[in-house]
Design a protein around this motif. Sequence first.
Motif, PDB file in Angstrom:
ATOM      1  N   SER A 255       0.731  -1.161   0.152  1.00 29.34           N
ATOM      2  CA  SER A 255       0.074   0.126   0.036  1.00 29.34           C
ATOM      3  C   SER A 255       0.881   1.163   0.053  1.00 29.34           C
ATOM      4  O   SER A 255       0.510   2.429  -0.583  1.00 29.34           O
ATOM      5  N   ASP A 256       2.050   1.225   0.681  1.00 29.34           N
ATOM      6  CA  ASP A 256       2.988   2.307   0.759  1.00 29.34           C
ATOM      7  C   ASP A 256       3.470   2.662  -0.882  1.00 29.34           C
ATOM      8  O   ASP A 256       3.340   3.823  -1.253  1.00 29.34           O
ATOM      9  N   GLU A 257       3.725   1.722  -1.819  1.00 32.01           N
ATOM     10  CA  GLU A 257       4.010   1.763  -3.065  1.00 32.01           C
ATOM     11  C   GLU A 257       2.980   2.394  -3.738  1.00 32.01           C
ATOM     12  O   GLU A 257       3.276   3.260  -4.620  1.00 32.01           O
ATOM     13  N   LEU A 258       1.954   1.835  -3.619  1.00 34.26           N
ATOM     14  CA  LEU A 258       0.780   2.357  -4.386  1.00 34.26           C
ATOM     15  C   LEU A 258       0.411   3.909  -3.859  1.00 34.26           C
ATOM     16  O   LEU A 258       0.142   4.670  -4.746  1.00 34.26           O
ATOM     17  N   ALA A 259       0.748   4.209  -2.792  1.00 34.07           N
ATOM     18  CA  ALA A 259       0.386   5.656  -2.328  1.00 34.07           C
ATOM     19  C   ALA A 259       1.281   6.653  -3.084  1.00 34.07           C
ATOM     20  O   ALA A 259       0.913   7.694  -3.298  1.00 34.07           O
ATOM     21  N   ASP A 260       2.445   6.115  -3.458  1.00 32.10           N
ATOM     22  CA  ASP A 260       3.196   7.020  -4.167  1.00 32.10           C
ATOM     23  C   ASP A 260       2.768   7.303  -5.549  1.00 32.10           C
ATOM     24  O   ASP A 260       2.796   8.417  -6.029  1.00 32.10           O
ATOM     25  N   GLN A 261       2.018   6.115  -5.986  1.00 29.09           N
ATOM     26  CA  GLN A 261       1.425   6.635  -7.359  1.00 29.09           C
ATOM     27  C   GLN A 261       0.376   7.463  -7.090  1.00 29.09           C
ATOM     28  O   GLN A 261       0.069   8.310  -8.269  1.00 29.09           O
ATOM     29  N   VAL A 262      -0.559   7.067  -6.067  1.00 31.36           N
ATOM     30  CA  VAL A 262      -1.563   8.162  -6.070  1.00 31.36           C
ATOM     31  C   VAL A 262      -1.128   9.650  -5.814  1.00 31.36           C
ATOM     32  O   VAL A 262      -1.863  10.458  -6.160  1.00 31.36           O
ATOM     33  N   ASP A 263       0.112   9.719  -4.989  1.00 31.16           N
ATOM     34  CA  ASP A 263       0.932  11.074  -4.975  1.00 31.16           C
ATOM     35  C   ASP A 263       0.893  11.718  -6.432  1.00 31.16           C
ATOM     36  O   ASP A 263       0.623  12.972  -6.377  1.00 31.16           O
ATOM     37  N   ARG A 264       1.341  10.908  -7.200  1.00 30.60           N
ATOM     38  CA  ARG A 264       1.747  11.568  -8.581  1.00 30.60           C
ATOM     39  C   ARG A 264       0.419  11.855  -9.213  1.00 30.60           C
ATOM     40  O   ARG A 264       0.418  12.967  -9.956  1.00 30.60           O
ATOM     41  N   VAL A 265      -0.465  11.157  -9.195  1.00 28.41           N
ATOM     42  CA  VAL A 265      -2.001  11.528  -9.569  1.00 28.41           C
ATOM     43  C   VAL A 265      -2.555  12.917  -8.984  1.00 28.41           C
ATOM     44  O   VAL A 265      -3.055  13.781  -9.780  1.00 28.41           O
ATOM     45  N   VAL A 266      -2.324  12.984  -7.917  1.00 29.44           N
ATOM     46  CA  VAL A 266      -2.740  14.169  -7.032  1.00 29.44           C
ATOM     47  C   VAL A 266      -2.019  15.291  -7.310  1.00 29.44           C
ATOM     48  O   VAL A 266      -2.658  16.520  -7.638  1.00 29.44           O
ATOM     49  N   HIS A 267      -0.790  15.315  -7.521  1.00 27.85           N
ATOM     50  CA  HIS A 267       0.041  16.250  -8.107  1.00 27.85           C
ATOM     51  C   HIS A 267      -0.406  16.695  -9.549  1.00 27.85           C
ATOM     52  O   HIS A 267      -0.703  17.922  -9.769  1.00 27.85           O
ATOM     53  N   CYS A 268      -0.605  15.699 -10.422  1.00 24.77           N
ATOM     54  CA  CYS A 268      -1.170  15.872 -11.661  1.00 24.77           C
ATOM     55  C   CYS A 268      -2.607  16.562 -11.709  1.00 24.77           C
ATOM     56  O   CYS A 268      -2.992  17.442 -12.713  1.00 24.77           O
ATOM     57  N   ARG A 269      -3.315  16.271 -10.825  1.00 17.67           N
ATOM     58  CA  ARG A 269      -4.875  16.881 -10.820  1.00 17.67           C
ATOM     59  C   ARG A 269      -4.569  18.281 -10.442  1.00 17.67           C
ATOM     60  O   ARG A 269      -5.409  19.038 -11.195  1.00 17.67           O
ATOM     61  N   SER A 270      -3.844  18.476  -9.580  1.00 21.56           N
ATOM     62  CA  SER A 270      -3.584  20.157  -9.263  1.00 21.56           C
ATOM     63  C   SER A 270      -3.054  21.004 -10.375  1.00 21.56           C
ATOM     64  O   SER A 270      -3.660  22.078 -10.821  1.00 21.56           O
ATOM     65  N   GLN A 271      -2.167  20.318 -11.098  1.00 26.80           N
ATOM     66  CA  GLN A 271      -1.807  20.846 -12.245  1.00 26.80           C
ATOM     67  C   GLN A 271      -2.902  21.093 -13.480  1.00 26.80           C
ATOM     68  O   GLN A 271      -2.892  21.941 -14.039  1.00 26.80           O
ATOM     69  N   PHE A 272      -3.588  19.967 -13.464  1.00 26.30           N
ATOM     70  CA  PHE A 272      -4.786  20.047 -14.472  1.00 26.30           C
ATOM     71  C   PHE A 272      -5.574  21.315 -14.194  1.00 26.30           C
ATOM     72  O   PHE A 272      -6.172  21.824 -15.094  1.00 26.30           O
ATOM     73  N   ILE A 273      -5.954  21.253 -12.929  1.00 28.56           N
ATOM     74  CA  ILE A 273      -6.927  22.044 -12.640  1.00 28.56           C
ATOM     75  C   ILE A 273      -6.567  23.659 -12.701  1.00 28.56           C
ATOM     76  O   ILE A 273      -7.154  24.531 -13.321  1.00 28.56           O
ATOM     77  N   GLU A 274      -5.304  23.879 -12.218  1.00 27.24           N
ATOM     78  CA  GLU A 274      -4.606  25.232 -12.440  1.00 27.24           C
ATOM     79  C   GLU A 274      -4.606  25.576 -14.069  1.00 27.24           C
ATOM     80  O   GLU A 274      -4.659  26.637 -14.325  1.00 27.24           O
TER      81      GLU A 274
END
Length: 351
Positions: A255-274
């Motif tokens: 789950s920790d490794e998968l959380a890193d992938q989710v972090d990347r998605v969340v970062h891209c989401r912020s960029q997408f919205i901005e």
Amino acid sequence: MWSEYRSNEETEYSAVTLDLSNNALPFAPLPSVRKAIEAEVDRAADYPAAAYGSLRNAIAGFAGFDPDQVIVGPGSVGVLGYIMRRVAGDGGRVVFAVPAFDAYERVVVDAGGTAVPVRGTESRWQPVESMVAAAGDDAAAILICSPHNPTGERVSLDEIGMVLSAVPRHTVVVVDEAYIDFDRTVDASATFRLTSAHPNLVVLRTFSKAYGLAGLRVGYAVGDAGLIGACRTVAMPFGVNRLAVAAAIASLDVSDELADQVDRVVHCRSQFIESARAHGLSVPESHGNFLWVPMRHPAPLVDCFSRSGIAVREYPDLGVRITVPAPEHMDHVVEVLADGYSRMEATACHR
């Protein structure tokens, strides 16, 4: 690759090069998960364990429940079908907000229930007080989706508590948390803890989104042992295949490794919205792995994406939902979005 999306009451098909219509993660399985899947291939001729003891034990340990409080099925939508068949199968009324996950109404009706949609608005896509009013004293269930599909809006823990306090104990409150891992504003286990005080609360989760196993179809729900056990009695035998069971168990171990992938998605989401806002689009914050673009006439924008080889999800008269793209596709997706939006505005000005 072929992608399916719904427009009005019809289904259209378009050959696409980038599918941003189903909110799947753009990652291959992690090495340990892939290894677990491969190890099961030689046993594909064998049925999975009928009670899914290993998977239910793994989920119970992860979520803090006993195994008899866990039900698994082919995706969260499959599990929802079991729940609806058990609690609403004799015509019971099931309340949910619209727009909603496309499958809600279909699952309720197929289970023998009566769908009671409550219209949301841009000010509140899931108007929980109106949903409670629509439920009255005799609803079989209320479906709450948080983060909300398709808008990304969240329902607070206090609001869920209000619903539980307002409805009778025979009304089952299902909280669909398919996208909870992308919501960084909440404690992801908080709704789980509410179940100890509310035997009519069921929390629905999936391995399709943050775990990246959409193609294997495995989901689960947790809640009161009596209610969950009753739902298991109507579950489809062998509904989750061996490869999916192995992949889900292995995913919980990393789950920790998968959380890193989710972090990347969340970062891209912020960029997408901005980026979308920088081009003049009025888009709300999202707590899922997608962006919601509210608009009265979304068809031209959807068509613009389609001509560019990109599939998105249209909600007629309401808006468009776009999965957060991988970084290498971000600029192109934003460019198409901005171009399509500017063309729509220019057309509106010349009417």
